[in-house]
Enzyme design. Structure first.
Site, PDB file in Angstrom:
ATOM      1  N   HIS A 133       4.156  11.000  -1.397  1.00  0.00           N
ATOM      2  CA  HIS A 133       4.046  10.664  -2.678  1.00  0.00           C
ATOM      3  C   HIS A 133       4.279  11.925  -3.568  1.00  0.00           C
ATOM      4  O   HIS A 133       4.762  11.800  -4.647  1.00  0.00           O
ATOM      5  CB  HIS A 133       2.620  10.091  -3.221  1.00  0.00           C
ATOM      6  CG  HIS A 133       2.573   8.539  -3.026  1.00  0.00           C
ATOM      7  ND1 HIS A 133       1.679   8.161  -1.747  1.00  0.00           N
ATOM      8  CD2 HIS A 133       3.093   7.563  -3.478  1.00  0.00           C
ATOM      9  CE1 HIS A 133       1.869   6.509  -1.881  1.00  0.00           C
ATOM     10  NE2 HIS A 133       2.698   6.277  -2.691  1.00  0.00           N
ATOM     11  N   GLU A 178       4.252  -4.890   3.071  1.00  0.00           N
ATOM     12  CA  GLU A 178       4.628  -3.432   3.532  1.00  0.00           C
ATOM     13  C   GLU A 178       3.786  -3.128   4.808  1.00  0.00           C
ATOM     14  O   GLU A 178       3.762  -2.161   5.437  1.00  0.00           O
ATOM     15  CB  GLU A 178       4.103  -2.369   2.372  1.00  0.00           C
ATOM     16  CG  GLU A 178       2.994  -2.520   1.980  1.00  0.00           C
ATOM     17  CD  GLU A 178       2.529  -1.585   0.585  1.00  0.00           C
ATOM     18  OE1 GLU A 178       3.308  -0.612   0.476  1.00  0.00           O
ATOM     19  OE2 GLU A 178       1.551  -1.625  -0.093  1.00  0.00           O
ATOM     20  N   ASP A 224       5.805   2.241   3.391  1.00  0.00           N
ATOM     21  CA  ASP A 224       4.937   1.826   4.404  1.00  0.00           C
ATOM     22  C   ASP A 224       5.335   1.162   5.538  1.00  0.00           C
ATOM     23  O   ASP A 224       4.847   1.198   6.411  1.00  0.00           O
ATOM     24  CB  ASP A 224       3.605   1.176   3.280  1.00  0.00           C
ATOM     25  CG  ASP A 224       2.637   2.546   2.805  1.00  0.00           C
ATOM     26  OD1 ASP A 224       2.376   3.258   3.363  1.00  0.00           O
ATOM     27  OD2 ASP A 224       2.474   2.067   1.518  1.00  0.00           O
ATOM     28  N   CYS A 244      11.200  -1.841  -3.641  1.00  0.00           N
ATOM     29  CA  CYS A 244      10.744  -0.707  -4.282  1.00  0.00           C
ATOM     30  C   CYS A 244      10.433   0.460  -3.492  1.00  0.00           C
ATOM     31  O   CYS A 244       9.968   1.638  -3.949  1.00  0.00           O
ATOM     32  CB  CYS A 244       9.492  -1.146  -5.114  1.00  0.00           C
ATOM     33  SG  CYS A 244       8.153  -1.685  -4.278  1.00  0.00           S
TER      34      CYS A 244
HETATM   35  C1  PEP Z   1       6.166   1.495  -0.374  1.00  0.00           C
HETATM   36  O1  PEP Z   1       5.243   1.660   0.417  1.00  0.00           O
HETATM   37  O2  PEP Z   1       7.292   1.463   0.011  1.00  0.00           O
HETATM   38  C2  PEP Z   1       5.753   1.559  -1.909  1.00  0.00           C
HETATM   39  C3  PEP Z   1       6.896   1.275  -2.537  1.00  0.00           C
HETATM   40  O3  PEP Z   1       4.746   2.113  -2.078  1.00  0.00           O
HETATM   41  P1  PEP Z   1       4.031   3.503  -1.995  1.00  0.00           P
HETATM   42  O4  PEP Z   1       5.146   4.353  -1.846  1.00  0.00           O
HETATM   43  O5  PEP Z   1       3.315   3.907  -3.225  1.00  0.00           O
HETATM   44  O6  PEP Z   1       3.120   3.495  -0.558  1.00  0.00           O
HETATM   45 MG    MG Z   2       3.010   1.506  -0.156  1.00  0.00          MG
END
Ligand code: PEP
Ligand code: MG
Length: 690
Positions: A297, A537, A561, A608
């Site tokens: 993140h 995910e 994830d 995403c």
């Molecule tokens: C993901 O896991 O791809 C996602 C979009 O959420 P995050 O990166 O916040 O876990």
């Molecule tokens: Mg995620």
């Protein structure tokens, strides 16, 4: 008024210990006593109050500096005479402590890591220890302001008691030469420039004491870091030390906090996303961390806000000291400590000649992008911080595909009120426009907001994370849901449930949403129903996606994830980054299966994860039938250009071949060979998997 010209002759200049002696003598007189640099034009030279150590230090008077001393009052003559004697005796410093000037003599040192955003920055190291350095800003009600001031004064008293005992011990064990510095620390604590300013800030800004102390401390430090004398500048760490002691006493915890100067490059072993969210980005030039990968993140946010960052530097942190010169080159994935003058020149030249590619101000295209064979692809924005809201339109996104709402929480253990969240979601709707926004319910636990789950978990990624946390803390979830339902009256807003494992998670979460909706309606509160989606995910969600698809309005594919959990590879651990293979056939099967389940149920899928913004990977997604991608807004123009030059039919043929592979290497080889032959101008070798 009496005045006298004086020259600083002590080898180390008017640094903290010397200044402490000066302040002690000045305080014995009733006259007003000032010092001013003579090498600065009168109009710009700020007179320093000789009774304030912080004021004296800001003079940055190194050896050889000429100063004008003035005294005004009943005992002015005597004051001038005694201070003159102190200057002649070189501030009574006793045995000088050897001067260390590591930074200027150390050889240039380069380390390779992973550049996770764009850009190059030249600055000075600011070491941030630990991974939980969080400060928070809380709004204090009028009636609690006095309490907050008392809390701050109590922290000053506690700090003073600690410093006095440290000083006594240092005198006993190290000698007076070393203990002197704690005199300076004690004077900082008594200095009105610090204490009065903090209290004023609490009162004027209705801020909590921690925040006020940090803001005032940062201001003092940023003045200090502009001092050109290297030795004096490095003494800014004494101020930092006192601020951190105050903060530790305020929070009741042994913690360290970032203190920012003008050209700070944060160097840390690991850094929490919430810490970045908190940093005053006016001052941070770049980030360099030992840990981290492309999809952690911290990296996602760095890209989102256009902050230069290199991660995965292994044991770089231990080689640095605060104040050292550093270059962070995110384009080459490299950091350079103690750069040689010619290296700095080279970088300065290239920084001036290469335009930053992610922050172009020209208007960009918006709306869906159409492939050469007429397939329309929606490009949405992922946003984490309110500072990114304006980027949604600037980079031509069709609304907000993912709002990681947990980044609204800036303080461990502190939840935002319904009203604060409501206002944030209203702003989100405004930023998203007609295409709408998707708010993800708090995805805390795991990497983010570890502090919210009171205990440290043995395995946070598999612990009380995301929807599990929400369901376990119904009061937190209800507050968020209520804020969303109220905000939804202002425009198109959807909710997505993070990390559902199966239909049971979805049903429970939906029943909370439905219950809140009907009870708010019954109470006459204006609310609007929202579409509810599921993040797909984790592998169990993929394997039951046909069933989940019947219960929700849309899917979001979280590929970050999905790769982590499918391949059992920690997305933030650089040691295993070679195993984090987005194009692994197992991941591709899962994406294919999820898309098929959604198609059969007639619901849309937004992809995403970071996969969606990587051009070569995005084309594979299009080949599998994706038509809705969401990413960091700054990366949209590049993807738009790529997708407008490819055709979905060829992408489909290539994706089918990839799905028949047994290993990630085989998939990547197909992508390399096919993309190069089909679209040589679109995919230069650097843009293809290595
Ligand atoms: C993901 O896991 O791809 C996602 C979009 O959420 P995050 O990166 O916040 O876990
Ligand atoms: Mg995620």
């Amino acid at each position: 008024m009496t005045e006298r010209k004086l020259r600083v002759t002590g080898r180390l200049g008017l640094h903290a210990r010397a200044a402490a002696n000066l302040v002690r003598i000045a305080n014995q007189f009733r006259s007003e006593i000032k010092l001013r640099r003579l090498d600065t034009p009168l109009s710009r030279a700020e007179a320093a109050d000789a009774k304030s150590i912080l004021s004296i230090l800001n003079l940055a008077a190194s050896c050889g500096t000429d100063l004008l001393l003035t005294a005004d009052g009943v005992d002015e003559e005597q004051a001038i005479n005694e201070i003159t004697v102190l200057f002649v005796r070189q501030f009574d410093e006793g045995d000088p402590i050897p001067v260390e000037r590591h930074a200027s003599t150390s050889p240039e040192f380069r380390v390779k890591g992973l550049g996770v955003s764009d850009g190059v920055a030249i600055g000075r190291v600011l070491r941030v220890q630990g991974s939980t350095s969080d400060l928070y800003r809380a709004s204090i009600d009028e009636q609690d302001i006095e309490h907050e001031r008392r809390r701050f004064r109590a922290a000053v008293r506690a700090s003073r008691t600690q410093l006095e005992s440290i000083k006594t011990r240092a005198e006993r064990e190290l000698g007076r030469g070393h203990a002197y510095i704690f005199d300076a620390h004690l004077l900082f604590l008594d200095d009105a420039k610090l204490t009065r300013d903090v209290e004023d800030y609490i009162v004027k800004e209705h801020a909590n004491a921690e925040w006020a102390a940090r803001v005032v401390g940062d201001r003092l430090l940023s003045i200090y870091t502009q001092i050109s004398d290297e030795y004096l500048r490095e003494r800014g760490s004494d101020i930092e030390d006192v601020i951190q002691r105050l903060l530790a006493n305020l929070t009741g915890q042994e913690r360290t906090y970032p203190s920012l100067s003008e050209d700070a490059v944060i160097v840390a072993q690991d850094i929490l996303p919430s810490t970045i969210a908190e940093l005053d980005l006016k001052y941070v030039k770049a980030i360099a961390t030992d840990a981290g990968g492309w999809t952690s993140h911290m990296s996602i946010i760095a890209r989102g806000i256009g902050l230069t960052a290199v991660v995965g530097l292994r044991d770089f942190y231990h080689r640095t000291r605060t104040g050292e010169k550093i270059i962070v080159d995110a384009r080459r994935g490299e950091v350079i400590l103690h750069p040689l003058p010619e290296t700095i020149d080279h970088y300065q030249f290239s920084m001036n000649t290469v335009a930053p590619s992610l922050t172009l101000e020209e208007p960009v295209a918006s709306g869906p992008v159409i492939t050469k064979d007429g397939v329309s692809i929606v490009l949405r924005a992922n946003v984490e911080l309110p500072t990114e809201f304006e980027a949604v339109r600037r980079f031509g996104a069709s609304g907000i595909g993912l709002f990681r709402s947990e980044f609204l929480l800036s303080r461990p253990g502190l939840m935002l009120s319904e009203e604060e969240q409501y206002l944030a979601y209203r702003r989100l709707i405004e930023a998203a426009g007609d295409d709408g926004a998707v708010v993800r319910l708090l995805d805390v636990g795991g990497e983010i907001g570890r502090d919210l789950s009171e205990r440290l978990e043995r395995n946070p990624a598999l612990g009380l994370r995301a929807v599990r946390f929400d369901l376990r803390h119904p009061e937190v979830m209800r507050t968020q849901v209520r804020a969303i339902l109220r905000a939804a009256t202002a425009g198109p807003l959807s909710v997505v449930l993070p990390m559902v494992a199966d239909v049971a998670d979805v049903r429970q979460a939906k029943s909370v949403i439905e219950h809140e909706l009907s009870s708010m309606r019954a109470n006459g509160i204006p609310v609007s129903p929202v579409r509810v989606g599921a993040m797909i995910e984790v592998p169990s969600a993929v394997l039951t996606s046909e069933k989940i698809a019947r219960e929700v309005d849309f899917f979001e594919l979280g590929t970050n994830d999905l790769v982590q959990y499918t391949l059992a590879v920690d997305r933030g651990n650089h040691e295993v980054s070679d195993w984090f293979r987005t194009l692994h056939p197992a991941v591709l099967y899962e994406i294919d299966r999820t898309l098929t389940s959604a198609r059969q149920a007639g619901i849309p899928v937004i992809v995403c994860g970071e996969m969606a913004s990587t051009p070569a990977y995005a084309v594979v997604l299009i080949g599998m039938g994706s038509v809705d991608l969401s990413m960091t807004p700054a990366l949209i123009p590049r993807l738009r250009s790529v997708l407008s030059q490819i055709d979905a039919a060829s992408a489909h043929t290539i994706a089918r071949k990839c799905l028949a592979c047994a290993t990630a290497d085989e998939v990547e080889e197909i992508v390399r060979v096919e993309f190069r032959s089909k679209w040589p101008d679109v995919f230069p070798p650097k843009s293809l998997p290595a």
